[in-house]
Design a protein around this motif. Structure first.
Motif, short mmCIF file in Angstrom:
data_model
loop_
_atom_site.label_atom_id
_atom_site.label_comp_id
_atom_site.label_asym_id
_atom_site.label_seq_id
_atom_site.Cartn_x
_atom_site.Cartn_y
_atom_site.Cartn_z
N MET A 1 26.24 43.90 40.10
CA MET A 1 27.59 44.03 40.62
C MET A 1 28.30 42.69 40.45
N ILE A 2 29.58 42.76 40.15
CA ILE A 2 30.41 41.58 39.99
C ILE A 2 31.51 41.64 41.05
N THR A 3 31.64 40.57 41.80
CA THR A 3 32.71 40.48 42.79
C THR A 3 33.56 39.26 42.46
N GLN A 4 34.86 39.47 42.51
CA GLN A 4 35.79 38.37 42.31
C GLN A 4 36.68 38.24 43.54
N VAL A 5 36.87 37.01 43.98
CA VAL A 5 37.83 36.70 45.02
C VAL A 5 38.97 35.98 44.32
N VAL A 6 40.11 36.63 44.29
CA VAL A 6 41.25 36.11 43.55
C VAL A 6 42.31 35.66 44.56
N SER A 7 42.72 34.41 44.45
CA SER A 7 43.78 33.86 45.30
C SER A 7 45.04 33.75 44.47
N GLU A 12 57.23 29.51 46.69
CA GLU A 12 57.65 29.39 48.08
C GLU A 12 58.47 30.60 48.54
N ASP A 13 58.08 31.17 49.66
CA ASP A 13 58.75 32.31 50.30
C ASP A 13 58.78 33.57 49.45
N GLN A 14 57.83 33.72 48.53
CA GLN A 14 57.80 34.89 47.66
C GLN A 14 56.65 35.85 47.97
N ARG A 15 55.75 35.48 48.89
CA ARG A 15 54.58 36.33 49.16
C ARG A 15 54.99 37.72 49.62
N TYR A 40 38.55 47.16 45.87
CA TYR A 40 39.79 46.57 45.36
C TYR A 40 40.72 46.42 46.55
N ASN A 41 40.56 45.33 47.30
CA ASN A 41 41.27 45.15 48.56
C ASN A 41 42.09 43.87 48.56
N PHE A 42 43.34 44.00 48.97
CA PHE A 42 44.23 42.85 49.11
C PHE A 42 44.28 42.42 50.57
N PHE A 43 44.44 41.11 50.78
CA PHE A 43 44.55 40.54 52.12
C PHE A 43 45.63 39.47 52.12
N LEU A 44 46.36 39.37 53.21
CA LEU A 44 47.33 38.29 53.38
C LEU A 44 46.61 37.15 54.09
N SER A 45 46.63 35.98 53.50
CA SER A 45 45.95 34.83 54.07
C SER A 45 46.61 34.41 55.38
N LEU A 46 45.78 34.16 56.39
CA LEU A 46 46.27 33.63 57.65
C LEU A 46 46.41 32.12 57.60
N ASN A 48 47.30 30.30 54.76
CA ASN A 48 48.34 29.85 53.85
C ASN A 48 49.37 30.96 53.70
N SER A 49 50.55 30.71 54.16
CA SER A 49 51.60 31.75 54.18
C SER A 49 52.11 32.11 52.78
N ASP A 50 51.67 31.40 51.77
CA ASP A 50 52.09 31.71 50.40
C ASP A 50 50.97 32.34 49.57
N THR A 51 49.87 32.76 50.22
CA THR A 51 48.71 33.25 49.48
C THR A 51 48.38 34.70 49.80
N ILE A 52 48.09 35.46 48.73
CA ILE A 52 47.53 36.80 48.84
C ILE A 52 46.15 36.75 48.20
N LEU A 53 45.17 37.33 48.87
CA LEU A 53 43.81 37.38 48.35
C LEU A 53 43.50 38.79 47.86
N LEU A 54 42.78 38.88 46.77
CA LEU A 54 42.26 40.14 46.27
C LEU A 54 40.75 40.00 46.18
N VAL A 55 40.04 40.91 46.84
CA VAL A 55 38.58 40.97 46.71
C VAL A 55 38.29 42.24 45.92
N GLU A 56 37.72 42.07 44.74
CA GLU A 56 37.44 43.21 43.88
C GLU A 56 35.99 43.17 43.43
N SER A 57 35.34 44.33 43.46
CA SER A 57 33.95 44.42 43.01
C SER A 57 33.85 45.52 41.96
#
Length: 99
Positions: A1-7, A12-15, A40-46, A48-57
């Protein structure tokens, strides 16, 4: 299995706009439907207000490579050009051996 954590580090102010467009385009749902996808799950970073995380396996490298050629990946790439200033990918490979 391959998992990627993508940040996705957004401009600025575009998230919020980036997230809204991800959902509107169905990218969050369509990623889960791809062959070989496990997560394939997206998360809003607590932190960093400008970051979206994607955890995909993915089941294997072939599945991930197919994803890179998918329409969903292309749509996300178009959005990234508008909203994202930096993408950081952490890749983890695991096997299911019980040895």
């Amino acid at each position: 299995m391959i998992t990627q954590v993508v940040s996705y580090i957004c401009n600025e102010d575009q998230r919020g706009k980036f997230w809204k467009d991800i959902v509107s385009a169905g990218i969050d749902i369509e990623g889960e439907k791809e062959i070989g996808n496990i997560r394939y799950n997206f998360f809003l970073s607590l932190e960093n207000s400008d970051t979206i995380l994607l955890v995909e396996s993915w089941e294997d490298e072939k599945s991930l490579e197919c994803h890179y050629g998918s329409e969903n990946f292309r749509k996300l790439g178009i959005l990234k050009k508008t909203y994202v200033k930096q993408t950081i990918i952490e890749k983890y490979i695991s096997n299911n051996c019980n040895n």
